[in-house]
Design an enzyme around this catalytic site. Structure first.
Site, short mmCIF file in Angstrom:
data_model
loop_
_atom_site.label_atom_id
_atom_site.label_comp_id
_atom_site.label_asym_id
_atom_site.label_seq_id
_atom_site.Cartn_x
_atom_site.Cartn_y
_atom_site.Cartn_z
N SER A 68 -4.72 -33.89 -24.28
CA SER A 68 -5.82 -34.37 -25.08
C SER A 68 -5.48 -35.73 -25.70
O SER A 68 -5.18 -36.68 -25.00
CB SER A 68 -6.19 -33.32 -26.13
N ASP B 126 -10.66 -30.37 -21.50
CA ASP B 126 -9.52 -30.51 -22.42
C ASP B 126 -8.34 -29.59 -22.08
O ASP B 126 -8.50 -28.37 -21.96
CB ASP B 126 -9.99 -30.23 -23.85
#
Length: 325
Positions: free
Chosen positions: A56, A170
């Site tokens: 991320s 993600d």
């Protein structure tokens, strides 16, 4: 003290004796700017990672460092204000994410250019999650900019990114602090940065709980038919209800709060399990619990916290490198 100060004998060939160092940068949205301070502190003391793995925001910062764009990212982050942040949020209705992400994507592409991961001067990987299968995907080749976008594609906020025939989102959903990847790539010394370790007194068990009278649903005025009551609510309260769903008030959390807190809880539990099974050699935990996930305008605070935490961890880092070297 620098890495050259380790031991009692001069190092004839530093590259020949120093074990490979892997830097793992965890997820955490706005708190991830702390990674910038971590990297600065390591470099100032002669500790240059050979392998960088990020999830991320960790993939974003790690990718910028690997592509020699860390200073550019830092300047951009320090200049962020609430107004500038809003200018990047191209909100859209009906897509697979609340924010289209095209403005941020253009900014990222302009900065990274056409750089491919395999052309970077060090080993780099961004962690993502495949939609549908839940596979943990290690992005180790192809477009650096697209890999970073896929790794930070927070479900419900940013749309997934299609890479190599797979829809990705993600990486924090499967591996928030990817120590396993750094070890798989050959890192002898693994330094991991966990951005959620500062959230104390969370995740306990409440062994007994239940409802009370205040939990009862609202009652319509006496003599009002239920259908009429619901109709009036729908006619005059639609806008008010929408605001309650999107924004928090004194009595209930809003949409953004629920999304962020749900992700926080999931990531905290998953991080504990993953790190328990494969702990890093050195664990850096910046004190950034006071910085919210969406507080991107507080980059200066986060960067400073990352640097302070790393300086406190220098001694165990040096000792580990010396022991393995």
């Amino acid at each position: 003290m620098t890495i050259e100060d380790i031991g009692t004998k001069p190092l004839v060939s530093r590259a020949a004796v120093r074990p490979s160092v892997g830097l793992v940068l965890g997820s955490g949205a706005a708190r991830g700017f702390a990674h910038i301070g971590v990297i600065h502190a390591l470099l100032e003391h002669g500790i240059k990672p050979d392998i960088v793995v990020g999830t991320s925001i960790g993939a974003l910062v790690g990718g910028c460092y690997a592509n020699d764009k860390l200073d550019e990212l830092e300047s951009w982050a320090r200049a962020l204000t609430l107004r500038r942040i809003l200018s990047y949020l191209d909100v859209r209705i009906g897509g697979s994410g609340l924010i289209g992400g095209s403005r941020l994507a253009r900014r990222l592409t302009d900065a990274m250019g056409s750089t491919a991961i395999e052309d970077l001067p060090l080993r780099f990987a961004a962690i993502a999650t495949e939609v549908g299968t839940g596979h943990e995907i290690w992005l180790t080749r192809g477009s650096l900019a697209l890999a970073m976008r896929a790794s930070y594609a927070l479900p419900g906020i940013f749309p997934p990114v299609k890479l190599g025939g797979r829809w990705l989102m993600d990486g924090a959903l499967v591996n928030p602090v990817p120590v396993t990847a750094a070890r798989a790539f050959g890192a002898r010394v693994v330094i991991a940065v966990n951005l959620d370790a500062d959230r104390f007194a969370r995740g306990a068990t409440i062994a007994s709980h239940g409802s009370d009278p205040s939990d009862e649903p609202p009652v319509p005025p006496p003599g009002t038919p239920r259908r009429a009551f619901m109709g009036l609510r729908g006619m005059f309260g639609a806008e008010r209800a929408l605001r309650r769903e999107m924004f928090a008030d004194a009595g209930r959390p809003g949409f953004s709060t629920v999304m962020v807190e749900a992700f926080n809880i999931m990531q905290d539990r998953l991080t504990r399990m993953r790190l328990a099974g494969d702990p890093p050699d050195v664990h850096i935990t910046p004190h950034i619990g006071h910085i919210g996930w969406l507080d991107f305008h507080r980059a200066t605070e986060a960067i400073a916290a990352g640097k302070v935490a790393t300086e406190k961890a220098l001694e165990p880092i040096m000792e580990t490198i010396a022991a393995l070297g």
